[in-house]
Design an enzyme around this catalytic site. Structure first.
Site, short mmCIF file in Angstrom:
data_model
loop_
_atom_site.label_atom_id
_atom_site.label_comp_id
_atom_site.label_asym_id
_atom_site.label_seq_id
_atom_site.Cartn_x
_atom_site.Cartn_y
_atom_site.Cartn_z
N CYS A 130 10.72 15.66 -1.84
CA CYS A 130 9.99 14.58 -1.14
C CYS A 130 8.59 14.35 -1.70
CB CYS A 130 9.93 14.88 0.35
SG CYS A 130 9.50 16.58 0.73
N HIS A 237 4.08 12.71 4.33
CA HIS A 237 3.27 13.57 3.47
C HIS A 237 2.08 12.79 2.89
CE1 HIS A 237 6.36 16.47 3.86
NE2 HIS A 237 6.91 16.42 2.67
#
Ligand code: A2P
Length: 332
Positions: A130, A237
Site C-alpha cells: 500500500c 497513509h
C-alpha cells in the site's frame, strides 16, 4: 460484450470488502462472483449489486468452477498455496500479499505507472504494498521528467493497513484488552515498526518499499531508503517523500508535471492551510500530493507530502484497476 467470472479470496476481510465496494462502483463486466474465506466464515452472506452470495471455505477445489479472474487478499501463506492452483485453472490472479511481488515472472503493477508489465503475466500479478503504490504516481511523473537518483521515504501509516485486528488495537484506548496486532499500544503512540525486522535492521515493510519501488520504476539500482511508522490514524497513509534528481527543474514546471499525471490531485496552498490530509483522502481513489517544495540542501531535489486511502488505492482499487485494464485489452 463478454462477461467474466471473478473470485474474491479473503472476501470477509477489510480489503476483501473493499474489493466488492470498488467492483460495484466501477461496474466491471462481471456476471458472477465466487466469495472465499477461511472455514470460520463459510456460510456468511454478502450482497453484491443486489444479489446474495454465500461465502465458501477456500479449498483446493475452489478454482474448478471456471473463474477468469481472482482477487486475493488473504495473506501470504494463503496466496502461496492457492494462487498457483487458481493460475493452473486458467484464472488470472491479482494478489495483494507480498508472497510473489519480487518474483521475476510476476508483474508488480500500478496501472497509472507500468500497466504494460501486467500483460506479461504467467497467471499471477502482484498488487504492490500500500505505501509503495501511492508513492509511485508522483515518483513516476517526476522520474519521466527529471530522472530520479535518490528517494527517502518516511511514512505515517494507518492501522487499517494491519487489518481488522489493527483497528481493534487502536480502539483499545485504555489498554483494558490484550493487544491483538501490535507489540505496543498504538493509541496515543507511534510505532517505528511495521512487519518484522530483517537482519539489516530495516523492517520488512521498509524493504518492501525499497525493492518494489525499484521494480515498478524499472530502476534496479535506484538509491532508496525508508522509515515506516504506524500511527494512530484509522485509515489512509501519509508519506513524506524526499526526492533527488539528475536534472534541474523549475518549481512551476514540477507542479504542472504532478498536476497532469493521471489520478494525482495536487492540494498545495499553504496560505490557506490546504495540503493533503488522511481524513480527507479516505473513501477516494486518487493520490493527493502537497507541501511541494524545493529541498535546498541538495543541487536538485524536492520534498512531497503524499496521502492516499491505503485500503482503496493502496489495495482494492489498484487491484480492480489491473483487472479492468486486462479486460479492456481482452487478454482473456
Ligand atoms: P476470515 O474472515 O474467515 O478469517 P483482514 O486482513 O481484514 O484480517 O482479512 C483477512 C482475510 O483473509 C479474511 O477474509 C480472512 O477470512 C481471510 N483468510 C485468512 N486466512 C485464510 C485462509 N487460510 N483461507 C482463506 N481465507 C483466509
Amino acid at each position: 460484450m463478454k462477461e467474466y467470472k471473478l473470485a474474491i479470496v479473503g472476501a470477509t476481510g477489510l480489503v476483501g470488502r473493499s474489493f466488492i465496494k470498488v467492483l460495484e462502483e466501477r461496474k466491471l463486466p462481471i456476471k458472477e462472483y465466487g466469495l472465499f474465506a477461511s472455514k470460520k466464515s463459510a456460510g456468511k452472506i454478502i450482497n453484491i449489486l443486489g444479489k446474495d452470495y454465500v461465502v465458501n471455505e477456500l479449498t483446493e477445489n475452489s478454482f474448478n468452477e471456471g473463474f477468469d479472474f481472482a482477487l486475493f487478499s488473504a495473506g501470504g501463506d494463503t496466496a502461496k498455496k492457492y494462487a498457483p492452483i487458481a493460475a493452473k485453472n486458467n484464472c488470472i490472479v491479482v494478489d495483494n500479499s507480498s508472497a510473489f511481488r519480487m518474483e521475476k515472472d510476476v508483474p508488480l503493477v500500478v496501472p497509472e505507472v507500468n500497466f504494460e508489465d501486467a500483460l506479461n503475466h504467467s497467471g499471477i500479478i502482484a498488487n504492490p504494498n500500500c505505501s509503495t503504490i501511492q508513492a509511485m504516481l508522483p515518483l513516476k511523473a517526476l522520474d519521466d521528467k527529471y530522472v530520479i537518483k535518490r528517494v527517502i521515504y518516511s511514512t505515517y501509516q494507518a492501522v487499517s493497513g494491519a487489518g481488522r485486528y489493527g483497528l481493534e488495537d487502536l480502539e483499545n484506548t485504555d489498554n483494558s484488552k490484550p493487544l491483538k496486532k501490535f507489540p505496543h499500544p498504538i493509541y496515543n503512540n507511534c510505532l517505528p515498526h511495521i512487519d518484522v525486522f530483517m537482519n539489516n535492521g530495516y523492517t520488512k515493510e521498509e524493504m518492501k518499499m525499497i525493492n518494489e519501488t525499484r521494480k515498478i520504476l524499472h530502476k534496479p539500482n535506484l538509491n532508496v531508503t525508508a522509515t515506516t511508522v504506524r500511527v494512530p490514524v484509522t485509515n489512509s497513509h501519509s508519506e513524506s517523500i524526499n526526492v533527488e534528481f539528475e536534472k534541474s527543474f523549475e518549481i512551476d514546471d514540477l507542479f504542472n508535471t504532478l498536476k497532469l499525471f493521471p489520478n494525482i490531485v495536487l492540494l498545495d496552498n499553504p496560505k490557506e492551510n490546504i495540503y493533503p490530509l488522511a481524513i480527507n483522502a479516505t473513501g477516494h481513489d486518487e493520490v493527493f500530493v502537497g507541501r511541494v517544495r524545493r529541498d535546498e540542501s541538495v543541487k536538485s531535489g524536492v520534498n512531497l507530502w503524499v496521502v492516499a486511502d491505503n485500503i482503496r488505492k493502496g489495495a482494492a482499487t489498484n487491484a480492480v484497476q489491473i483487472v479492468e485494464g486486462l479486460i479492456s485489452k481482452l487478454v482473456k
